[in-house]
Write a protein that holds these residues in place. Structure first.
Motif, PDB file in Angstrom:
ATOM      1  N   VAL A 189       0.841  -1.202   0.000  1.00  0.00           N
ATOM      2  CA  VAL A 189       0.000   0.000   0.000  1.00  0.00           C
ATOM      3  C   VAL A 189       0.877   1.253   0.000  1.00  0.00           C
ATOM      4  O   VAL A 189       0.717   2.158  -0.836  1.00  0.00           O
ATOM      5  CB  VAL A 189      -0.951   0.017   1.204  1.00  0.00           C
ATOM      6  CG1 VAL A 189      -1.670   1.367   1.298  1.00  0.00           C
ATOM      7  CG2 VAL A 189      -1.969  -1.109   1.117  1.00  0.00           C
ATOM      8  N   PHE A 193       1.216   3.597  -3.434  1.00  0.00           N
ATOM      9  CA  PHE A 193       0.659   4.951  -3.499  1.00  0.00           C
ATOM     10  C   PHE A 193       1.761   6.011  -3.572  1.00  0.00           C
ATOM     11  O   PHE A 193       1.571   7.056  -4.215  1.00  0.00           O
ATOM     12  CB  PHE A 193      -0.250   5.208  -2.300  1.00  0.00           C
ATOM     13  CG  PHE A 193      -1.651   4.708  -2.500  1.00  0.00           C
ATOM     14  CD1 PHE A 193      -2.590   5.472  -3.169  1.00  0.00           C
ATOM     15  CD2 PHE A 193      -2.023   3.456  -2.037  1.00  0.00           C
ATOM     16  CE1 PHE A 193      -3.878   5.005  -3.373  1.00  0.00           C
ATOM     17  CE2 PHE A 193      -3.309   2.974  -2.234  1.00  0.00           C
ATOM     18  CZ  PHE A 193      -4.242   3.753  -2.903  1.00  0.00           C
ATOM     19  N   ALA A 220      -0.180   2.019  -9.199  1.00  0.00           N
ATOM     20  CA  ALA A 220      -1.510   2.239  -8.634  1.00  0.00           C
ATOM     21  C   ALA A 220      -2.269   0.931  -8.468  1.00  0.00           C
ATOM     22  O   ALA A 220      -2.990   0.746  -7.471  1.00  0.00           O
ATOM     23  CB  ALA A 220      -2.298   3.196  -9.509  1.00  0.00           C
ATOM     24  N   THR A 224      -3.633  -0.047  -4.829  1.00  0.00           N
ATOM     25  CA  THR A 224      -5.077  -0.056  -4.566  1.00  0.00           C
ATOM     26  C   THR A 224      -5.584  -1.441  -4.193  1.00  0.00           C
ATOM     27  O   THR A 224      -6.438  -1.581  -3.303  1.00  0.00           O
ATOM     28  CB  THR A 224      -5.836   0.473  -5.796  1.00  0.00           C
ATOM     29  OG1 THR A 224      -5.440  -0.264  -6.964  1.00  0.00           O
ATOM     30  CG2 THR A 224      -5.552   1.953  -6.019  1.00  0.00           C
ATOM     31  N   ALA A 227      -4.627  -2.032  -0.685  1.00  0.00           N
ATOM     32  CA  ALA A 227      -5.417  -1.190   0.219  1.00  0.00           C
ATOM     33  C   ALA A 227      -6.799  -1.779   0.472  1.00  0.00           C
ATOM     34  O   ALA A 227      -7.364  -1.627   1.568  1.00  0.00           O
ATOM     35  CB  ALA A 227      -5.545   0.222  -0.350  1.00  0.00           C
ATOM     36  N   VAL A 228      -7.361  -2.452  -0.528  1.00  0.00           N
ATOM     37  CA  VAL A 228      -8.676  -3.096  -0.357  1.00  0.00           C
ATOM     38  C   VAL A 228      -8.555  -4.325   0.547  1.00  0.00           C
ATOM     39  O   VAL A 228      -9.462  -4.616   1.352  1.00  0.00           O
ATOM     40  CB  VAL A 228      -9.258  -3.474  -1.730  1.00  0.00           C
ATOM     41  CG1 VAL A 228     -10.502  -4.333  -1.576  1.00  0.00           C
ATOM     42  CG2 VAL A 228      -9.586  -2.208  -2.521  1.00  0.00           C
ATOM     43  N   SER A 334      -8.821   4.097  -3.459  1.00  0.00           N
ATOM     44  CA  SER A 334      -8.721   2.868  -4.250  1.00  0.00           C
ATOM     45  C   SER A 334     -10.025   2.587  -4.994  1.00  0.00           C
ATOM     46  O   SER A 334     -10.013   2.266  -6.197  1.00  0.00           O
ATOM     47  CB  SER A 334      -8.376   1.683  -3.340  1.00  0.00           C
ATOM     48  OG  SER A 334      -7.123   1.869  -2.715  1.00  0.00           O
ATOM     49  N   TYR A 337     -10.301   4.886  -7.795  1.00  0.00           N
ATOM     50  CA  TYR A 337      -9.430   4.483  -8.905  1.00  0.00           C
ATOM     51  C   TYR A 337     -10.088   3.386  -9.744  1.00  0.00           C
ATOM     52  O   TYR A 337     -10.027   3.431 -10.986  1.00  0.00           O
ATOM     53  CB  TYR A 337      -8.093   3.997  -8.360  1.00  0.00           C
ATOM     54  CG  TYR A 337      -7.161   3.470  -9.431  1.00  0.00           C
ATOM     55  CD1 TYR A 337      -6.453   4.334 -10.245  1.00  0.00           C
ATOM     56  CD2 TYR A 337      -7.006   2.098  -9.633  1.00  0.00           C
ATOM     57  CE1 TYR A 337      -5.612   3.858 -11.250  1.00  0.00           C
ATOM     58  CE2 TYR A 337      -6.160   1.608 -10.621  1.00  0.00           C
ATOM     59  CZ  TYR A 337      -5.471   2.496 -11.423  1.00  0.00           C
ATOM     60  OH  TYR A 337      -4.639   2.021 -12.407  1.00  0.00           O
TER      61      TYR A 337
END
Length: 435
Positions: A189, A193, A220, A224, A227-228, A334, A337
């Motif tokens: 993450v 980013f 990215a 992302t 991050a999820v 995220s 995006y």
């Protein structure tokens, strides 16, 4: 500043710098491998140029990570000799294996950096993949050692003696799987980013848009997706901490009193004297659900922990709030995006601006998360076995060492930032292509 505080501060400073270098060193090789794969499959020079540009960044962070990691190794023995005397034989195996992974990473990186047009293209690509895998394994092994401090295993502690030592059981302790998963996702993450944010800024400035657009998209996607997944890891970690380290969970949430249907606290200012949290948003039952999967189940508060065994509440709570807040912002970005991918908005200035603003957020979350891990374990250096105050060196004058290392690390940070800035400025001139 007394020597005990100086020793802890020096260790925190060293770890705080090293964790940034190590996260980037663990993750960037995977970005590099993906762009290299695209170059081999498509033959488009822009992907070769991205790979070469990123490989220089990997080399910079490998060097700085090696230096800062070596310093940390020495500090463990110099600042905490009692801890290493007893703990070294128990949890030393992950460190020795990490050394092996480091050597493999160094050899593979050398092959990759100097193998252009010398090796078979796919063998050359494979050396870059080995750099990433060995770096990731190295990080997981170090986390195993830290997890052991949170969940001691692999020995019997009888009358102040450490008996029946089993290094394998110590390495594969109960805290290790979830802590390693959480740390690896955090590294992806933060790095994803950060790298995407730098390239987004270059796109907004209209500099070598094709180069930076493709680099932005690779970074990215990694950032992302991680991050999820991170909130799922965080939920599992919270439930695990509730069982193994209830004092840490209570400090994270500034949960002073044991109660059923415990509220999840958002924000607020803990008042340890009054045993309350002021100006907080409370979500009834949510802490019980997060800790036990049951909205009505009681959550142990700090009132169940002897005062001398309680972690510092304010820094642990604030760090936890910062970590979660930064993570939620990145999670929201995220999803935005993914929507942009679907709608074809990837070149919209507002989206690139959000990624630019988010550049430091992942590393802020990483630093806050490690603050929670380390400060939340106090006053123990080995949870419920050895106190941190009992492990510190009796050598005087540690504060002067702390001042010296502060200057060294600040200087190192300036040098790294300068080198990266120069690399970013030169990247267009050296690697840009119209292909």
């Amino acid at each position: 500043m007394d020597d005990f505080l100086a020793a802890r501060s020096q260790m925190a400073l060293s770890l705080g710098f090293h964790i940034i270098f190590s996260c980037i060193g663990m993750v960037m090789p995977f970005f590099m491998a993906v762009s290299h794969f695209y170059w081999l499959r498509t033959g488009r020079p822009v992907f070769r140029n991205i790979t070469k540009a990123w490989s220089k960044g990997v080399a910079i962070f490998f060097a700085t990570g090696a230096v800062s990691g070596t310093v940390l190794s020495f500090e463990l023995g110099l600042l905490w000799p009692t801890f290493m005397q007893h703990a070294g034989p128990i949890f030393g195996m992950p460190f020795s294996l990490e050394g092996t992974a480091f050597f493999i990473e160094a050899i593979a990186l050398g092959f990759f950096l100097y193998g252009w047009d010398r090796f078979h293209p796919w063998f050359h690509w494979a050396t870059g993949v080995v750099v990433g895998i060995s770096g990731l394994v190295s990080g997981i092994l170090v986390v195993s050692a830290n997890a052991w401090m949170n969940s001691p295993a692999g020995f019997d502690y009888v009358d102040g003696k450490y008996l029946n030592i089993d290094p394998i059981a110590a390495m594969f302790n109960d805290a290790w799987p979830l802590q390693a998963l959480h740390m690896c996702l955090a590294a992806f993450v933060a790095t994803g980013f950060a790298v995407a944010g730098v390239h987004a800024l270059m796109i907004r400035r209209g500099q070598y848009v094709d180069f930076h657009s493709k680099a932005f998209r690779i970074a990215a996607v990694f950032g992302t997706v991680a991050a999820v997944l991170q909130p799922l890891s965080g939920d599992l970690s919270a439930k695990d901490i509730a069982k193994r380290q209830p004092a840490k969970l209570a400090a994270m949430e500034a949960h002073f009193h044991t109660e059923k249907r415990a509220s999840l606290i958002v924000g607020g200012l803990p008042d340890e004297d009054a045993q309350e949290v002021k100006y907080a948003i409370r979500l009834p039952g949510m802490l019980s659900f997060l800790a036990h999967g049951d909205f009505d189940k009681p959550v142990a508060g700090l009132d169940t922990i002897p005062k001398e065994n309680q972690p510092p509440v304010a820094p642990t709570h604030f760090a936890f709030q910062i970590m979660v807040g930064a993570g939620m912002l990145l999670l929201g970005l995220s999803f935005l995006y993914f929507l942009a991918l679907w709608k074809g908005w990837l070149q919209r200035r507002w989206l690139l601006g959000l990624f630019t603003l988010a550049t430091p957020l992942g590393f802020i979350a990483v630093e806050a998360g490690w603050t929670v891990t380390e400060v939340g374990r106090q006053p123990w250096i080995i949870h419920n076995i050895m106190r941190t105050a009992d492990a510190v060196t009796p050598m005087p004058g540690i504060r002067y060492s702390f001042y010296l290392f502060t200057g060294v690390y600040l200087s190192l940070a300036v040098v790294v930032v300068f080198m990266l800035y120069r690399q970013i400025r030169m990247v267009g001139k050296l690697y840009h292509t119209n292909a």
